[in-house]
Design an enzyme around this catalytic site. Sequence first.
Site, PDB file in Angstrom:
ATOM      1  N   LYS A 133       0.851  -1.190   0.000  1.00 54.82           N
ATOM      2  CA  LYS A 133       0.000   0.000   0.000  1.00 54.82           C
ATOM      3  C   LYS A 133       0.887   1.240   0.000  1.00 54.82           C
ATOM      4  O   LYS A 133       1.972   1.222   0.609  1.00 54.82           O
ATOM      5  CB  LYS A 133      -0.847  -0.043   1.276  1.00 54.82           C
ATOM      6  N   LEU A 191      -6.764   8.115   3.736  1.00 57.88           N
ATOM      7  CA  LEU A 191      -6.963   6.707   4.118  1.00 57.88           C
ATOM      8  C   LEU A 191      -8.302   6.466   4.812  1.00 57.88           C
ATOM      9  O   LEU A 191      -8.619   5.332   5.142  1.00 57.88           O
ATOM     10  CB  LEU A 191      -5.835   6.218   5.049  1.00 57.88           C
ATOM     11  N   SER A 217      -9.421   1.399   2.727  1.00 59.35           N
ATOM     12  CA  SER A 217      -8.501   2.239   2.024  1.00 59.35           C
ATOM     13  C   SER A 217      -7.374   1.476   1.326  1.00 59.35           C
ATOM     14  O   SER A 217      -6.684   2.055   0.503  1.00 59.35           O
ATOM     15  CB  SER A 217      -7.901   3.262   3.004  1.00 59.35           C
ATOM     16  N   ILE A 238      -7.720   0.740  10.081  1.00 62.29           N
ATOM     17  CA  ILE A 238      -8.091   1.456  11.316  1.00 62.29           C
ATOM     18  C   ILE A 238      -9.611   1.482  11.463  1.00 62.29           C
ATOM     19  O   ILE A 238     -10.138   1.878  12.494  1.00 62.29           O
ATOM     20  CB  ILE A 238      -7.499   2.883  11.342  1.00 62.29           C
ATOM     21  N   GLY A 239     -10.296   1.029  10.389  1.00 57.79           N
ATOM     22  CA  GLY A 239     -11.762   1.017  10.460  1.00 57.79           C
ATOM     23  C   GLY A 239     -12.327  -0.053   9.525  1.00 57.79           C
ATOM     24  O   GLY A 239     -13.535  -0.182   9.366  1.00 57.79           O
ATOM     25  N   GLY A 240     -11.407  -0.803   8.902  1.00 57.17           N
ATOM     26  CA  GLY A 240     -11.827  -1.837   7.958  1.00 57.17           C
ATOM     27  C   GLY A 240     -10.980  -1.862   6.698  1.00 57.17           C
ATOM     28  O   GLY A 240     -11.263  -2.630   5.764  1.00 57.17           O
ATOM     29  N   SER A 241      -9.940  -1.064   6.665  1.00 61.16           N
ATOM     30  CA  SER A 241      -9.214  -0.793   5.415  1.00 61.16           C
ATOM     31  C   SER A 241      -8.452  -1.969   4.818  1.00 61.16           C
ATOM     32  O   SER A 241      -8.013  -1.897   3.675  1.00 61.16           O
ATOM     33  CB  SER A 241      -8.261   0.387   5.621  1.00 61.16           C
TER      34      SER A 241
END
Lengths: 564, 564
Positions: A133, A191, A217, A238-241
């Site tokens: 990434k 992101l 992201s 950090i939230g599903g990336s």
Amino acid sequence: MADPTWRIRSDAKRQAILDAIPQKWRLTEPVPPPTEVRDVTGSYICKYLDAQEIEITESDAVDIAAKTTTGQWSAVKVTEAFCHRAALAHQLVSCLHEIFFDAAIEDAKKLDQYFAEHKAPIGPLHGLPVSLKDQFHVKGVETTMGYVGWINTFQGIPNDPRRGTEESELVRELRSLGAVLYCKTSVPATLMSGETVNNIIGYTWNPKNRLLSCGGSSGGEGALLALRGSPVGFGSDIGGSIRIPAGFNFLYGLRPSSGRIPYQGVANSMDGQNSLLSVLGPLAPTARSLTFVFKSVLSTEPWFHDPLVLELPWRDVMVDQTRELIQKSKDSTSLAFGIMYYDGFARIHPPIHRGMKLVEQTLKRLGHTVIPWTPPSHAKAHDLASEIYGMDGGVDLRHHFGLSGEEQAPQVIVDQDGVEMKASAIAQLNIAKREYQKEYMDYWNSTAQLTGTGRPVDGFICPIAPHAAVIPQQYRHVGYSSFVDVLDYPSVTIPVTHANKSVDVRPANAPAASLEPHVEWDYDADTYDGAPVAVQLVGRRLQEEKMLTLAEYIGEEIARELKK
Amino acid sequence: MADPTWRIRSDAKRQAILDAIPQKWRLTEPVPPPTEVRDVTGSYICKYLDAQEIEITESDAVDIAAKTTTGQWSAVKVTEAFCHRAALAHQLVSCLHEIFFDAAIEDAKKLDQYFAEHKAPIGPLHGLPVSLKDQFHVKGVETTMGYVGWINTFQGIPNDPRRGTEESELVRELRSLGAVLYCKTSVPATLMSGETVNNIIGYTWNPKNRLLSCGGSSGGEGALLALRGSPVGFGSDIGGSIRIPAGFNFLYGLRPSSGRIPYQGVANSMDGQNSLLSVLGPLAPTARSLTFVFKSVLSTEPWFHDPLVLELPWRDVMVDQTRELIQKSKDSTSLAFGIMYYDGFARIHPPIHRGMKLVEQTLKRLGHTVIPWTPPSHAKAHDLASEIYGMDGGVDLRHHFGLSGEEQAPQVIVDQDGVEMKASAIAQLNIAKREYQKEYMDYWNSTAQLTGTGRPVDGFICPIAPHAAVIPQQYRHVGYSSFVDVLDYPSVTIPVTHANKSVDVRPANAPAASLEPHVEWDYDADTYDGAPVAVQLVGRRLQEEKMLTLAEYIGEEIARELKK
């Protein structure tokens, strides 16, 4: 009217990425619109490849390494095949930010020389291409993270001595293991989005259905891997990336607990926010590929090189204990799982519902216990995550967008004009988060009364998102993935099936879109047709070994279920 | 002029603590002033005890548990002996905040009944009294943490249902292991001080030299343990609060890395500040007592009950590896240590210098490598810690002092009137701290070039403070202890010797007190005479097993060195 300056810079950067593709690998005909050809994976992309390239790029990381570490395949041959396929992938769905094929082939040559000389590989990943990434720093390669203002700088700082010289700790470790680095993949600027869009490369489309998003992201990773332009890549979550693009592209993806994979020296958004840590993890087409690279990274003892990594080597004993539980299938002390179809916020679409049912059926067929998962409020987790994401009131985002004056994409879930929190309010938020984690943990423990195995559930299954790979700008609720980050639990995305317009039909009583807050019902069977469907398997904190072992097992059994 | 209301409340509370001591255990004669009798440990306190009480209370936790878990000593007999001695200790140096002997004896009776019935102990700590710093919540017992405003409340909240009903997770675990809880020990209000003073119990003196402080913030633990009013206790450490009182009272004390001992449900100052976490750990007269209780707590799997605890059971393999290195004594691959006499801030006093030399000599006699420890700037660590301690600008302290209107003691190192930091500044501070941790880690790794063992140092030795147990209000520099918290390293206090006015003399060229900032040279050989001298052994993050094993070994060898 002339374009603002930033457009000139972003156009130049976009063109420079394309220019880094060797002439011989450029598409000579235009790509047909998605209305004509939705799916550019499989046979579509393969028409540009020769048989050997296809054989190499359709092998998984474990099989590739088995050949490159024993001299059956040269590192150069494997690297060239993936460079070629990655080049095609980028031209099809715009998934790369950086292309450094020449450096990769040079590195591969050195690996081949090493092997010729020592008759042994440098490490377990000898000759294995790994995509990254565009948060990772690689020597001689730029990192923009999708920000126009980062072009020709180091993380937005002009004339910084680290520009082009810095290498992230994980990159150093991957090299020491023998991996070959060759490209960096697209991200949404900030992101903080479940789609991948920025002012440099535009929008990264879903290769399986180019009407839809690749997710975010780590969206470039998802798209590249779906097209087999990479055997395994690293993203962040950090939230599903990690899990969202894995799920949207029929891949496995691991979001480990914080403290296992080194984040040291990796660019980030809102770096230094430590109420909820972003974590790094792998994505790949097979579960065993995740295990392979995760275990390999741990073998480098990253805890001596990143102060936030825990001294926790790969635990074979946890794998063995998990396998024993699997063996006990049909026995009353075998595995037990929770299952959650609805988080109290957003109803899932028919394809996801069918996928969930398939997994439940599979587990029951195998004789494992499945109980409804009725945890503490996920709305609470969603609120906590949102407050933390917005903690700095947008200071970081404003700064980085401000470097160029570029616009923020509407898909970004953090506002630039929020209120910056103060220390005492942050402390209260940290307490609220800790209390939520404790409440969830107590709920987990309480399931020991329900499973009949004498233990709480071994993990639980739930959706990653209310929908399959999403229609652009229709990703409204990240709560299915972000609660896992609040809890810092390991979670593995497991691909299940694909949306099918003939079976996944909108029920008569489905709520209308946006009638209620957070209701996610803009389902369109035709547009979603063909989109990958996945679930996630969530485990207890730091039990990555157990979750990876279970994910491989469950994935194989789902495939068996589908063949019935 | 009438006392303000808060004085009436604090006086009543102080009296209530004294009233909780049974009549038979009250001192009938006044305690002589320290100018007459400095040292009230040993024979002084023993004159109030019978032979059996002395035998019990002068045994260490391991020996006590060996007898209480096998029925040789009843839990009641052991509990009564420690209650008696703790009652005396409090009357001598004012070290207790809560006395609940009746409940303890009731609990001990139940343990004896259990043993009589099952012919087996409840757990490894069956019948072992354990003292607790007054941050822990125990059912039916108050927690004031030294704040007048917390009297008759739950953490300052009146009429809270948790008042008197709450129990901290570690307390629950200790009970499940069979421990007996009987008293809570004094702290400086705010916990942010190297001395122990508050408006409820006044000042806790050092039992070995009552002209000096017992240290802080786990000062009551230090004083109680020095008087053998407890075999082992738990304190907390965010800047030295376990190691300072351990060192000042000739005790071993472990500051573990964060994530090993559960903090869940324990009262704290500035709770929710998570840039630098306070940690819990044990203090005791012997190193093996620390190992014993630490290992016992881990056996309860606290990671399933506290979301911040890591799933990291006690690692016998790390103990074995360490013992192997010890065995290799004189071999070139044996242990290697760094040693640091000066942190660049404050010169150490002669007694501490002699103690350090003694440890260096001991290690060299044993054939281990000792190299100078010249790490990244400790001034930087000191600044980071200070900024973090003051992050909320004093909001938390102001609130809790404000509940009663009481005054803040001058020894508290955090101001009430600071500037509250905002999220983006906190993020920058977190980054600076992480970078410092990385720099220190890299330095540690670099010592592999210097040790001759092929490995970096196994640990390093440094002072805990510039001075022995300090003259009241002369504790000016906590940097020798706080840098460890910044790094989140495990550290064990090792007692070495005692200040001796005939050998520890002020050198002719010693700087005058306070001539330079941070110079610590108000040494007074006569006043410090008899004060305990200790050092700390600092290890790599999460290597508690290794550090405990080494501390026991080094402590024994220092004793041998002194006998030469």
